[in-house]
Scaffold this motif. Structure first.
Motif, mmCIF file in Angstrom:
data_model
loop_
_atom_site.group_PDB
_atom_site.id
_atom_site.type_symbol
_atom_site.label_atom_id
_atom_site.label_comp_id
_atom_site.label_asym_id
_atom_site.label_seq_id
_atom_site.Cartn_x
_atom_site.Cartn_y
_atom_site.Cartn_z
ATOM 1 N N GLU A 1 0.961 -1.409 0.241
ATOM 2 C CA GLU A 1 -0.047 0.196 0.002
ATOM 3 C C GLU A 1 0.881 1.232 0.128
ATOM 4 O OE1 GLU A 1 -3.387 0.308 -0.065
ATOM 5 O OE2 GLU A 1 -3.577 -1.917 -0.177
ATOM 6 N N CYS A 2 2.151 1.087 0.490
ATOM 7 C CA CYS A 2 2.659 2.220 0.881
ATOM 8 C C CYS A 2 3.288 3.024 -0.533
ATOM 9 C CB CYS A 2 3.862 2.030 1.973
ATOM 10 S SG CYS A 2 5.157 1.328 1.066
ATOM 11 N N ASP A 3 3.945 4.240 -0.100
ATOM 12 C CA ASP A 3 4.752 5.085 -1.354
ATOM 13 C C ASP A 3 5.946 4.512 -1.257
ATOM 14 O OD1 ASP A 3 5.605 6.709 0.488
ATOM 15 O OD2 ASP A 3 4.504 8.327 0.292
ATOM 16 N N VAL A 4 6.692 4.851 -2.272
ATOM 17 C CA VAL A 4 8.273 4.717 -2.572
ATOM 18 C C VAL A 4 9.163 5.113 -1.389
ATOM 19 C CG1 VAL A 4 8.782 6.718 -4.030
ATOM 20 C CG2 VAL A 4 10.263 4.538 -4.016
ATOM 21 N N GLU A 5 8.974 6.397 -0.947
ATOM 22 C CA GLU A 5 9.963 6.740 0.465
ATOM 23 C C GLU A 5 9.684 5.750 1.596
ATOM 24 O OE1 GLU A 5 11.860 9.334 0.297
ATOM 25 O OE2 GLU A 5 11.171 9.333 -1.938
ATOM 26 N N PHE A 6 8.542 5.685 1.988
ATOM 27 C CA PHE A 6 8.147 4.799 2.938
ATOM 28 C C PHE A 6 8.990 3.081 2.700
ATOM 29 C CE2 PHE A 6 5.713 1.534 5.596
ATOM 30 C CZ PHE A 6 5.153 2.310 6.553
ATOM 31 N N PHE A 7 8.957 2.768 1.545
ATOM 32 C CA PHE A 7 9.323 1.210 1.295
ATOM 33 C C PHE A 7 10.925 1.446 1.712
ATOM 34 C CE2 PHE A 7 10.948 -1.632 -1.969
ATOM 35 C CZ PHE A 7 10.194 -2.536 -1.722
ATOM 36 N N LYS A 8 11.530 2.583 0.939
ATOM 37 C CA LYS A 8 12.956 2.702 1.315
ATOM 38 C C LYS A 8 13.472 2.766 2.556
ATOM 39 C CE LYS A 8 13.851 5.978 -2.001
ATOM 40 N NZ LYS A 8 14.623 6.989 -2.778
ATOM 41 N N THR A 9 12.657 3.639 3.343
ATOM 42 C CA THR A 9 13.078 3.810 4.658
ATOM 43 C C THR A 9 12.992 2.570 5.406
ATOM 44 O OG1 THR A 9 11.774 5.771 4.439
ATOM 45 C CG2 THR A 9 12.578 5.331 6.598
ATOM 46 N N ILE A 10 11.800 1.859 5.397
ATOM 47 C CA ILE A 10 11.409 0.591 6.290
ATOM 48 C C ILE A 10 12.444 -0.445 5.736
ATOM 49 C CG2 ILE A 10 10.140 -1.429 6.335
ATOM 50 C CD1 ILE A 10 8.898 1.009 8.000
ATOM 51 N N LEU A 11 12.405 -0.664 4.365
ATOM 52 C CA LEU A 11 13.267 -1.662 4.197
ATOM 53 C C LEU A 11 14.922 -1.598 4.622
ATOM 54 C CD1 LEU A 11 12.793 -3.265 0.454
ATOM 55 C CD2 LEU A 11 11.880 -3.983 2.799
ATOM 56 N N GLY A 12 15.260 -0.414 4.648
ATOM 57 C CA GLY A 12 16.624 -0.091 5.245
ATOM 58 C C GLY A 12 16.930 -0.214 6.611
ATOM 59 N N LYS A 13 15.685 -0.262 7.275
ATOM 60 C CA LYS A 13 16.086 -0.475 8.753
ATOM 61 C C LYS A 13 15.940 -1.836 9.361
ATOM 62 C CE LYS A 13 16.024 4.007 9.495
ATOM 63 N NZ LYS A 13 16.157 5.046 10.384
ATOM 64 N N ILE A 14 15.356 -2.814 8.527
ATOM 65 C CA ILE A 14 15.037 -4.097 9.050
ATOM 66 C C ILE A 14 16.357 -5.293 8.375
ATOM 67 C CG2 ILE A 14 12.644 -3.955 9.535
ATOM 68 C CD1 ILE A 14 11.965 -5.049 6.884
ATOM 69 N N ASP A 15 16.364 -6.288 9.118
ATOM 70 C CA ASP A 15 17.643 -7.078 9.009
ATOM 71 C C ASP A 15 17.331 -7.960 7.764
ATOM 72 O OD1 ASP A 15 17.181 -9.922 9.558
ATOM 73 O OD2 ASP A 15 16.461 -8.911 11.375
ATOM 74 N N ILE A 16 18.281 -8.439 6.735
ATOM 75 C CA ILE A 16 18.265 -8.911 5.792
ATOM 76 C C ILE A 16 17.219 -10.167 5.440
ATOM 77 C CG2 ILE A 16 20.319 -10.253 5.522
ATOM 78 C CD1 ILE A 16 20.457 -9.332 2.737
ATOM 79 N N GLU A 17 17.323 -11.104 6.542
ATOM 80 C CA GLU A 17 16.516 -12.265 6.348
ATOM 81 C C GLU A 17 14.995 -11.862 6.552
ATOM 82 O OE1 GLU A 17 16.802 -15.380 5.454
ATOM 83 O OE2 GLU A 17 18.573 -14.609 4.963
ATOM 84 N N HIS A 18 14.655 -11.069 7.474
ATOM 85 C CA HIS A 18 13.292 -10.547 7.615
ATOM 86 C C HIS A 18 12.834 -9.747 6.360
ATOM 87 C CE1 HIS A 18 9.833 -9.705 9.992
ATOM 88 N NE2 HIS A 18 9.957 -8.143 9.823
ATOM 89 N N ARG A 19 13.903 -9.005 5.693
ATOM 90 C CA ARG A 19 13.541 -8.323 4.300
ATOM 91 C C ARG A 19 12.937 -9.330 3.313
ATOM 92 N NH1 ARG A 19 18.289 -4.773 2.627
ATOM 93 N NH2 ARG A 19 18.905 -4.733 4.959
ATOM 94 N N LYS A 20 14.085 -10.460 3.172
ATOM 95 C CA LYS A 20 13.725 -11.434 2.086
ATOM 96 C C LYS A 20 12.352 -12.091 2.207
ATOM 97 C CE LYS A 20 17.918 -13.548 0.517
ATOM 98 N NZ LYS A 20 18.725 -14.705 1.045
ATOM 99 N N ASN A 21 12.049 -12.293 3.715
ATOM 100 C CA ASN A 21 10.664 -13.114 4.016
ATOM 101 C C ASN A 21 9.574 -12.082 3.563
ATOM 102 O OD1 ASN A 21 12.136 -15.144 4.930
ATOM 103 N ND2 ASN A 21 12.100 -14.568 6.852
ATOM 104 N N ILE A 22 9.578 -10.747 3.878
ATOM 105 C CA ILE A 22 8.563 -10.004 3.576
ATOM 106 C C ILE A 22 8.297 -9.763 2.099
ATOM 107 C CG2 ILE A 22 7.728 -7.530 3.827
ATOM 108 C CD1 ILE A 22 9.028 -7.534 6.355
ATOM 109 N N LEU A 23 9.316 -9.754 1.397
ATOM 110 C CA LEU A 23 9.519 -9.238 -0.120
ATOM 111 C C LEU A 23 8.731 -10.682 -0.832
ATOM 112 C CD1 LEU A 23 12.773 -7.612 -0.714
ATOM 113 C CD2 LEU A 23 10.339 -6.693 -0.772
ATOM 114 N N GLU A 24 8.986 -12.039 -0.290
ATOM 115 C CA GLU A 24 8.349 -13.033 -0.870
ATOM 116 C C GLU A 24 7.161 -12.822 -0.872
ATOM 117 O OE1 GLU A 24 9.992 -16.569 0.754
ATOM 118 O OE2 GLU A 24 8.653 -17.877 -0.558
ATOM 119 N N LEU A 25 6.448 -12.300 0.385
ATOM 120 C CA LEU A 25 4.744 -12.332 0.392
ATOM 121 C C LEU A 25 4.193 -11.201 -0.240
ATOM 122 C CD1 LEU A 25 4.512 -13.222 4.224
ATOM 123 C CD2 LEU A 25 4.005 -14.758 2.049
#
Lengths: 459, 459
Positions: free
Chosen positions: B69-93
């Motif tokens: 739902e979010c815009d590109v700024e939010f997407f960049k900020t959030i992804l930058g702050k969480i660890d890589i495994e968590h990031r992968k799992n979220i992106l997969e969904l």
């Protein structure tokens, strides 16, 4: 679009020749291959007796779908021509919200005649649907939904769903009620079929229900379905009892209607012109009559506004001074540009007000937009005016007036809708002709104040 | 609307206090009760570190929905702050169409960074989705659909569906392909679950498929979904191979965007103002800049049009005759009324052209509407003019000019969009300011021809 129209033309000629040659079986087979909407499309090109013949050949569920799509004239003609048993059977399969919509457009006695053919249960439902305002959530809901009791097992719920699936408009959400018929949860078909047989519905359902009240504006249903990406939304009364659902296809119809309505309103017309577009084959007389009816109010209001401009100009005597006659040449462009930027800023404000409230900071911001665009336009007009008339006083008066008019125009365009919303008046009554007329009045006033000031200083 | 905002405010304060007191478990339980959209709504009011904390607490499927739902700024900020495994799992969904939308707004290297975290299959799908134009059907489709081979049994198909249901955006339609991946049929979940286990899909499916080409305008998808009341529409390439589907929630988003765009265009603005409304918290500078950019073109075009009116007036000398000075007072109202009825008739014509072609008979019909409303308005102005200035010649000149201007205005308003469509130009470039400007030019011309004729006869 072309692709679509080609299919219909082929279908039309094929259907005509099959009817002419009385090849009923082939006709039925052909029709079964097509989508009901395509068949409905070609029906408008058939003569009345062919229409009836085609309708009689259709499988009964397709006949019911046709009656759901058609207008009231078609409904009356067709029902009058087919025998009573066939009529009953078709009506039984019709979606009740569509039936209520059509019945609401019939005369009292015609409506009674149709109601008598319905089962008691359907007749009661239709009667209830007829109560609600067309513009309310109740006015667009249907009673064709599946509800289960919260104490049922998943197996019983699936069984219940299968039994009732035929009458339902959507089976993708199943609504859960308690013993008082109050809506307490919702479960998707996806969740239900992936559950164990013995699970209790109450444990499976989501209690986080997005719903709309039966007497709320239908636009609230549109907003919620759009916001939460729903396929259907339940409609409840103030005691939380489930009364119906609104499916996404009806939401889309409302959205189309409202978008068209908004556009007409902004152009200074009204819903009478919308009715016109919806009608399938209006006669030229109907078209002219409804256009006149839709527009005349705003035309007279703006005419009166125009006469106010006239009165203002006639009271200012600088215009009568032959030295300044060239000022007259610039009246249309100086006041017109205020109207143009005002139209732009009012459209932005009206649209923004749908989604959020605006404070008066917005008016200020529009003033800045008017300031920036105004500088540019006044430089252009100064150059043009200098070429036309080599009088520095007039050039200055004209370009300064244009500049101020653009600032005023942008600010008034933003202020008016916000003011109306604050006064609890629908801001969408603001129309382009209204804004132009108001800005003609402020425009001539500004023009003459500025020219008087500038020219009295110079002279 | 108020109801909605109240929920969010309560939720916001509760969330804030739970984060402040570090009550992670309670926070998670609370969030699970709410709809993802409500959680997203409150996130915009949280400070960055609170936002990240909240995001980390969310169940992973909800995190993925937030990123959709979010815009590109939010997407960049959030992804930058969480660890890589968590990031992968979220992106997969994440839904791949939403991911492609966001990735298309990232810089090349940022995009690469995200793509590396995806599975090979997802990365390939996203790469393909990135190819299509935003305004095409391919630009809004998703690859999250369920397809089965036409030779499968119902039992196998249900099994296949259950396995893939989690990745699918909709399970209500299942698409049937042949061995060349060509779309050959569609079967609804309803039909599939009510079929016998041993039935072959090919015998159950409907071959009457409404589909859209991947390179067609997305408005064609909107038209078809709306016309045929679909919940999703399949997207195919020119070889009929199934490439994706468009679900009804994306159709609704497009409809909202297009309705807003149409309104802006009609007001003489452009899509730059639409972008503005979509942005969650634009700065005043951004707002002003995009408004100026959106409007300046039309303002300059109408300014030049206005100068043409100026040139016409300056060339007519009757205006310089002091006897006829009162004619000047009526310039704004006489030319303005032509613009007003022209605005109304152009809006009707532009909207009608969406649905059907119009011949020039429509222009004639508008002429009749102008005639009828013109008689009414010219009687009113005649009375008013007579009260202002007791000169029969001027009264006659003014009211006759108004009458003719209204007929001309209505006809030009209807003619312009139809002409553009015939020239294969999008008729929706017609705007209210453009129509007013054109009708200012014709208006002053008519006014001076009529007054010259009438007054030369009388004098």
């Amino acid at each position: 679009m072309d692709r679509k129209q080609d299919i219909s033309r082929d279908l039309l000629s094929e259907v005509k020749s099959l009817i002419d040659n009385n090849k009923i079986l082939e006709l039925r087979e052909l029709l079964e291959e097509y989508h009901i909407i395509d068949i409905f499309d070609i029906m408008e090109y058939l003569e009345e007796d062919m229409k009836v013949k085609l309708f009689e050949v259709l499988p009964i569920d397709m006949s019911a779908s046709i009656l759901e799509e058609c207008d009231v004239e078609f409904f009356k003609t067709i029902l009058g021509k087919i025998d009573i048993e066939h009529r009953k059977n078709i009506l039984e399969l019709m979606s009740l919200d569509d039936m209520a919509d059509i019945l609401s457009q019939l005369e009292e006695d015609e409506r009674e005649g149709v109601m008598e053919l319905l089962s008691q249960e359907d007749a009661d439902d239709v009667k209830e649907l007829l109560i609600y305002e067309e513009e309310s959530a109740g006015g667009i809901m249907t009673t064709g939904y599946i509800e289960v009791n919260k104490d049922m097992t998943a197996k019983d719920a699936i069984e219940h769903m299968r039994e009732n699936a035929k009458e339902a408009e959507t089976i993708y959400y199943i609504y859960v009620v308690d013993n008082q018929e109050r809506l307490v949860g919702v479960i998707s078909l996806r969740e239900l079929i992936t559950a164990r047989d013995s699970n209790i519905v109450e444990d499976l359902m989501s209690e986080n229900i997005i719903s709309v009240y039966v007497d709320e504006d239908r636009e609230e249903a549109v907003r919620l379905v759009s916001k939460y990406n729903l396929v259907a939304i339940p409609v409840i009364d103030r005691q939380k009892r489930l009364k119906g659902i609104i499916t996404v296809d009806d939401i889309i119809d409302v959205m189309e209607e409202e978008a068209t309505e908004d556009m007409y309103k902004f152009a200074g017309s009204s819903e009478h012109e919308v009715e016109l577009i919806e009608k399938i084959n209006p006669t030229p007389k109907e078209q002219i009559f409804s256009s006149v009816r839709a527009r005349i109010t705003w035309l007279i209001i703006t005419l009166i506004g125009g006469l106010i401009s006239t009165a203002i100009i006639s009271n200012l005597d600088i215009i009568m001074n032959p030295t300044y006659a060239p000022l007259i040449f610039f009246i249309p462009v100086v006041i017109g540009m205020g109207g143009n930027i005002g139209t732009q800023s009012s459209a932005l404000t009206v649209m923004t007000l749908y989604n959020k409230d605006l404070d008066y900071k917005n008016v200020l911001k529009e003033g800045v937009v008017g300031f920036i665009t105004g500088i540019l336009c006044s430089v252009i007009i100064a150059i043009a005016a200098f070429i036309f008339i080599k009088d520095i006083g007039i050039v200055l008066a004209v370009s300064l007036s244009l500049f101020i008019n653009m600032i005023v125009g942008a600010m008034i365009g933003a202020f008016m809708p916000a003011l109306l919303k604050r006064l609890d008046v629908d801001p969408s009554i603001i129309s382009a002709p209204l804004i132009s007329t108001i800005l003609d009045i402020t425009g001539v006033t500004v023009y003459f104040i500025i020219t008087s000031l500038v020219l009295s200083k110079i002279v």
